[in-house]
Design a protein around this motif. Structure first.
Motif, PDB file in Angstrom:
ATOM      1  N   LEU A   1       0.833  -1.205   0.000  1.00  0.00           N
ATOM      2  CA  LEU A   1       0.000   0.000   0.000  1.00  0.00           C
ATOM      3  C   LEU A   1       0.867   1.255   0.000  1.00  0.00           C
ATOM      4  O   LEU A   1       0.570   2.230  -0.700  1.00  0.00           O
ATOM      5  CB  LEU A   1      -0.924  -0.012   1.218  1.00  0.00           C
ATOM      6  N   ASP A   2       1.931   1.233   0.767  1.00  0.00           N
ATOM      7  CA  ASP A   2       2.853   2.370   0.819  1.00  0.00           C
ATOM      8  C   ASP A   2       3.381   2.691  -0.578  1.00  0.00           C
ATOM      9  O   ASP A   2       3.388   3.857  -1.005  1.00  0.00           O
ATOM     10  CB  ASP A   2       4.001   2.045   1.768  1.00  0.00           C
ATOM     11  N   ALA A   3       3.802   1.671  -1.309  1.00  0.00           N
ATOM     12  CA  ALA A   3       4.321   1.886  -2.665  1.00  0.00           C
ATOM     13  C   ALA A   3       3.222   2.361  -3.608  1.00  0.00           C
ATOM     14  O   ALA A   3       3.452   3.229  -4.462  1.00  0.00           O
ATOM     15  CB  ALA A   3       4.955   0.595  -3.191  1.00  0.00           C
ATOM     16  N   GLY A   4       2.021   1.788  -3.458  1.00  0.00           N
ATOM     17  CA  GLY A   4       0.907   2.211  -4.300  1.00  0.00           C
ATOM     18  C   GLY A   4       0.532   3.662  -4.062  1.00  0.00           C
ATOM     19  O   GLY A   4       0.230   4.412  -5.007  1.00  0.00           O
ATOM     20  N   LEU A   5       0.547   4.092  -2.802  1.00  0.00           N
ATOM     21  CA  LEU A   5       0.247   5.487  -2.479  1.00  0.00           C
ATOM     22  C   LEU A   5       1.306   6.422  -3.041  1.00  0.00           C
ATOM     23  O   LEU A   5       0.985   7.489  -3.583  1.00  0.00           O
ATOM     24  CB  LEU A   5       0.144   5.650  -0.960  1.00  0.00           C
ATOM     25  N   ASP A   6       2.566   6.030  -2.900  1.00  0.00           N
ATOM     26  CA  ASP A   6       3.641   6.856  -3.457  1.00  0.00           C
ATOM     27  C   ASP A   6       3.452   7.051  -4.956  1.00  0.00           C
ATOM     28  O   ASP A   6       3.592   8.166  -5.481  1.00  0.00           O
ATOM     29  CB  ASP A   6       5.002   6.225  -3.176  1.00  0.00           C
ATOM     30  N   ARG A   7       3.134   5.970  -5.635  1.00  0.00           N
ATOM     31  CA  ARG A   7       2.960   6.070  -7.085  1.00  0.00           C
ATOM     32  C   ARG A   7       1.792   6.978  -7.438  1.00  0.00           C
ATOM     33  O   ARG A   7       1.881   7.834  -8.320  1.00  0.00           O
ATOM     34  CB  ARG A   7       2.738   4.682  -7.683  1.00  0.00           C
ATOM     35  N   TYR A   8       0.688   6.805  -6.750  1.00  0.00           N
ATOM     36  CA  TYR A   8      -0.519   7.595  -7.008  1.00  0.00           C
ATOM     37  C   TYR A   8      -0.269   9.082  -6.757  1.00  0.00           C
ATOM     38  O   TYR A   8      -0.619   9.939  -7.579  1.00  0.00           O
ATOM     39  CB  TYR A   8      -1.645   7.076  -6.112  1.00  0.00           C
ATOM     40  N   LEU A   9       0.345   9.397  -5.639  1.00  0.00           N
ATOM     41  CA  LEU A   9       0.568  10.790  -5.278  1.00  0.00           C
ATOM     42  C   LEU A   9       1.640  11.434  -6.156  1.00  0.00           C
ATOM     43  O   LEU A   9       1.553  12.621  -6.491  1.00  0.00           O
ATOM     44  CB  LEU A   9       0.945  10.892  -3.801  1.00  0.00           C
ATOM     45  N   GLU A  10       2.665  10.669  -6.538  1.00  0.00           N
ATOM     46  CA  GLU A  10       3.721  11.232  -7.383  1.00  0.00           C
ATOM     47  C   GLU A  10       3.236  11.471  -8.816  1.00  0.00           C
ATOM     48  O   GLU A  10       3.571  12.493  -9.425  1.00  0.00           O
ATOM     49  CB  GLU A  10       4.934  10.299  -7.384  1.00  0.00           C
ATOM     50  N   GLU A  11       2.454  10.540  -9.361  1.00  0.00           N
ATOM     51  CA  GLU A  11       1.903  10.759 -10.697  1.00  0.00           C
ATOM     52  C   GLU A  11       0.907  11.910 -10.673  1.00  0.00           C
ATOM     53  O   GLU A  11       0.810  12.683 -11.629  1.00  0.00           O
ATOM     54  CB  GLU A  11       1.232   9.483 -11.218  1.00  0.00           C
ATOM     55  N   GLY A  12       0.178  12.017  -9.580  1.00  0.00           N
ATOM     56  CA  GLY A  12      -0.829  13.068  -9.422  1.00  0.00           C
ATOM     57  C   GLY A  12      -2.210  12.519  -9.699  1.00  0.00           C
ATOM     58  O   GLY A  12      -2.442  11.917 -10.770  1.00  0.00           O
ATOM     59  N   PRO A  13      -3.150  12.688  -8.758  1.00  0.00           N
ATOM     60  CA  PRO A  13      -4.487  12.128  -8.944  1.00  0.00           C
ATOM     61  C   PRO A  13      -5.133  12.493 -10.275  1.00  0.00           C
ATOM     62  O   PRO A  13      -5.690  11.629 -10.952  1.00  0.00           O
ATOM     63  CB  PRO A  13      -5.272  12.708  -7.755  1.00  0.00           C
ATOM     64  N   GLN A  14      -5.056  13.764 -10.679  1.00  0.00           N
ATOM     65  CA  GLN A  14      -5.705  14.169 -11.922  1.00  0.00           C
ATOM     66  C   GLN A  14      -5.128  13.417 -13.124  1.00  0.00           C
ATOM     67  O   GLN A  14      -5.872  12.998 -14.027  1.00  0.00           O
ATOM     68  CB  GLN A  14      -5.556  15.670 -12.125  1.00  0.00           C
ATOM     69  N   ALA A  15      -3.812  13.217 -13.140  1.00  0.00           N
ATOM     70  CA  ALA A  15      -3.189  12.469 -14.243  1.00  0.00           C
ATOM     71  C   ALA A  15      -3.631  11.012 -14.236  1.00  0.00           C
ATOM     72  O   ALA A  15      -3.866  10.419 -15.297  1.00  0.00           O
ATOM     73  CB  ALA A  15      -1.666  12.561 -14.128  1.00  0.00           C
ATOM     74  N   VAL A  16      -3.756  10.422 -13.054  1.00  0.00           N
ATOM     75  CA  VAL A  16      -4.212   9.037 -12.940  1.00  0.00           C
ATOM     76  C   VAL A  16      -5.646   8.919 -13.444  1.00  0.00           C
ATOM     77  O   VAL A  16      -5.974   8.017 -14.228  1.00  0.00           O
ATOM     78  CB  VAL A  16      -4.108   8.544 -11.487  1.00  0.00           C
ATOM     79  N   TRP A  17      -6.505   9.833 -13.010  1.00  0.00           N
ATOM     80  CA  TRP A  17      -7.908   9.794 -13.456  1.00  0.00           C
ATOM     81  C   TRP A  17      -8.002   9.964 -14.972  1.00  0.00           C
ATOM     82  O   TRP A  17      -8.816   9.301 -15.624  1.00  0.00           O
ATOM     83  CB  TRP A  17      -8.714  10.900 -12.781  1.00  0.00           C
ATOM     84  N   THR A  18      -7.159  10.838 -15.521  1.00  0.00           N
ATOM     85  CA  THR A  18      -7.216  11.120 -16.959  1.00  0.00           C
ATOM     86  C   THR A  18      -6.878   9.885 -17.781  1.00  0.00           C
ATOM     87  O   THR A  18      -7.535   9.599 -18.794  1.00  0.00           O
ATOM     88  CB  THR A  18      -6.264  12.280 -17.313  1.00  0.00           C
ATOM     89  N   ARG A  19      -5.862   9.128 -17.368  1.00  0.00           N
ATOM     90  CA  ARG A  19      -5.516   7.943 -18.182  1.00  0.00           C
ATOM     91  C   ARG A  19      -6.547   6.823 -18.008  1.00  0.00           C
ATOM     92  O   ARG A  19      -6.779   6.051 -18.950  1.00  0.00           O
ATOM     93  CB  ARG A  19      -4.094   7.465 -17.908  1.00  0.00           C
ATOM     94  N   HIS A  20      -7.172   6.716 -16.834  1.00  0.00           N
ATOM     95  CA  HIS A  20      -8.283   5.766 -16.699  1.00  0.00           C
ATOM     96  C   HIS A  20      -9.409   6.141 -17.669  1.00  0.00           C
ATOM     97  O   HIS A  20      -9.953   5.287 -18.382  1.00  0.00           O
ATOM     98  CB  HIS A  20      -8.818   5.753 -15.260  1.00  0.00           C
ATOM     99  N   ASP A  21      -9.746   7.425 -17.697  1.00  0.00           N
ATOM    100  CA  ASP A  21     -10.839   7.895 -18.547  1.00  0.00           C
ATOM    101  C   ASP A  21     -10.531   7.699 -20.025  1.00  0.00           C
ATOM    102  O   ASP A  21     -11.392   7.253 -20.799  1.00  0.00           O
ATOM    103  CB  ASP A  21     -11.107   9.376 -18.247  1.00  0.00           C
ATOM    104  N   LEU A  22      -9.308   8.017 -20.437  1.00  0.00           N
ATOM    105  CA  LEU A  22      -8.935   7.859 -21.840  1.00  0.00           C
ATOM    106  C   LEU A  22      -8.999   6.398 -22.256  1.00  0.00           C
ATOM    107  O   LEU A  22      -9.489   6.067 -23.353  1.00  0.00           O
ATOM    108  CB  LEU A  22      -7.524   8.416 -22.072  1.00  0.00           C
ATOM    109  N   THR A  23      -8.521   5.511 -21.408  1.00  0.00           N
ATOM    110  CA  THR A  23      -8.557   4.078 -21.725  1.00  0.00           C
ATOM    111  C   THR A  23      -9.987   3.602 -21.915  1.00  0.00           C
ATOM    112  O   THR A  23     -10.301   2.869 -22.862  1.00  0.00           O
ATOM    113  CB  THR A  23      -7.862   3.274 -20.615  1.00  0.00           C
ATOM    114  N   ALA A  24     -10.883   4.020 -21.021  1.00  0.00           N
ATOM    115  CA  ALA A  24     -12.285   3.601 -21.111  1.00  0.00           C
ATOM    116  C   ALA A  24     -12.969   4.186 -22.344  1.00  0.00           C
ATOM    117  O   ALA A  24     -13.745   3.491 -23.026  1.00  0.00           O
ATOM    118  CB  ALA A  24     -13.027   4.000 -19.848  1.00  0.00           C
ATOM    119  N   ARG A  25     -12.701   5.451 -22.640  1.00  0.00           N
ATOM    120  CA  ARG A  25     -13.325   6.069 -23.819  1.00  0.00           C
ATOM    121  C   ARG A  25     -12.864   5.380 -25.108  1.00  0.00           C
ATOM    122  O   ARG A  25     -13.673   5.160 -26.028  1.00  0.00           O
ATOM    123  CB  ARG A  25     -13.007   7.566 -23.869  1.00  0.00           C
ATOM    124  N   ALA A  26     -11.593   5.039 -25.163  1.00  0.00           N
ATOM    125  CA  ALA A  26     -11.086   4.326 -26.338  1.00  0.00           C
ATOM    126  C   ALA A  26     -11.752   2.966 -26.470  1.00  0.00           C
ATOM    127  O   ALA A  26     -12.132   2.544 -27.573  1.00  0.00           O
ATOM    128  CB  ALA A  26      -9.570   4.174 -26.232  1.00  0.00           C
TER     129      ALA A  26
END
Length: 380
Positions: A246-271
């Motif tokens: 969980l610690d590593a997962g949180l680091d990745r999420y926070l370093e990438e940035g929530p908005q960037a993470v949400w954007t790639r989820h959304d783009l993948t689903a729209r495609a």
């Protein structure tokens, strides 16, 4: 390739974290580490209170909420738009005074005005519960608007965000959520072993006043209230390796940035959705505006079975999907876009495997058009 709705594949840094040394839970080094992980969670959930980590995948968390949060004085309105929302009502029923339901077809979402009408007709409703994203339906409920209506009514709000948090913009406090149930095993790309609870001050007060809230139990939330603080005892041995992950997962999420993470989820689903339609298939959701950015649910032609599609896709193309549950069982294939597979190229791979499997089973689908449509969305 695992394109399911969970468990999902884990990020490489999460897998590496699982190989860290397993510290003794009363080692001061681990206790300070655990506190830091909880504070990272607080940052990720953007809450005033420190979240709780329960030592089991989110079904444990949902059942713990049912047992710890509800009591016989509660009149509960459970909002049902899918299989998991339906199931949560059955866990709550034995603990509350009366369970009311507001249901919608499982390819639609809950209507906020109908919630307001229900609350007006029953001023004694004390708790409202909902599943934000029911993966068997692939739809997203308007939790922020519903939460505002619930807060105006004076009731408390329980939200299952297991398959939506960290994959889209869903936070407890802007949505007026008192008990926010999620886990790291979906969009955060961690293994399935923990529950994360965002608990408001009102929720803590309610649980402390609940005479039937369990203590000294795996279902107890109260036992974990202060466990995040270094030096405080754990109710029982925490899952040390899962906390490392969980610690590593949180680091990745926070370093990438929530908005960037949400954007790639959304783009993948729209495609993926664009490809599904170009292939001549339909999504389960009644319209795109309510379709999830973390799961695409595809209606199957009546000439094939879900298990046959699953078997051919795995054997021939090395891709595994999820099938439906409850009302959607036997009628859909679910394609997950969560964590590591929330990358647009996985939409193309998933479309190729699904169309290839359907074609082998005698369904006329256009795999080339599907992949071209997905690539067109990605290039925009």
């Amino acid at each position: 390739m695992t394109l399911t709705t969970g468990p999902v594949d884990a990020y490489p840094e999460v897998l590496r974290a699982l190989s860290r040394t397993v510290l003794y839970d009363y080692d001061p080094a681990f206790q300070h580490f655990y506190e830091n992980v909880c504070l990272k969670l607080q940052k990720a959930l953007e809450t005033k209170t420190v979240p709780v980590i329960l030592q089991g995948e989110p079904v444990l968390g949902l059942q713990a909420v049912a047992a710890s949060f509800f009591n016989k004085a509660d009149i509960v309105l459970n909002l049902v738009s899918g299989a998991y929302g339906d199931g949560f009502g059955e866990w709550v029923r034995p603990h509350c005074g009366e369970l009311l339901e507001l249901r919608t077809p499982f390819n639609e979402v809950i209507d906020v005005e109908k919630v307001r009408q229900m609350l007006a007709s029953r001023p004694d409703i004390s708790v409202v519960s909902i599943c934000h994203h029911d993966t068997p339906s692939g739809t997203i409920n308007p939790v922020a608007a519903i939460g505002q209506a619930v807060r105006e009514h004076g009731a408390l709000f329980v939200v299952d965000a297991v398959s939506s948090f960290a994959g889209m913009d869903i936070m407890p406090e802007p949505c007026c959520v008192d008990m926010f149930v999620t886990g790291p095993n979906k969009c955060m790309g961690c293994p399935p072993g923990l529950t994360i609870l965002g608990v408001s001050e009102r929720a803590w007060k309610k649980m402390h006043a609940n005479p039937t809230a369990p203590r000294d139990s795996v279902l107890s939330i109260l036992d974990w209230e202060h466990a995040w603080k270094a030096g405080q005892p754990f109710p029982y041995t925490p899952s040390v390796s899962e906390i490392n992950a969980l610690d590593a997962g949180l680091d990745r999420y926070l370093e990438e940035g929530p908005q960037a993470v949400w954007t790639r989820h959304d783009l993948t689903a729209r495609a993926c959705r664009a490809g599904i339609k170009a292939a001549g298939l339909e999504i389960w959701a009644a319209h795109d505006s309510i379709a999830s950015p973390t799961t695409t649910v595809v209606r199957l032609p009546q000439t094939v079975t879900d298990t046959d599609v699953l078997e051919v896709a795995r054997r021939r193309y090395g891709v595994i999907f999820s099938i439906g549950r409850g009302e959607t069982k036997g009628r859909v294939i679910r394609i997950g876009h969560m964590g590591p597979t929330a990358q647009p190229i996985y939409a193309v791979a998933g479309l190729a495997a699904l169309c290839g499997a359907l074609g082998e089973l005698g369904v006329d689908v256009d795999a080339g058009a599907a992949c071209a449509a997905a690539l067109s969305v990605i290039r925009q």
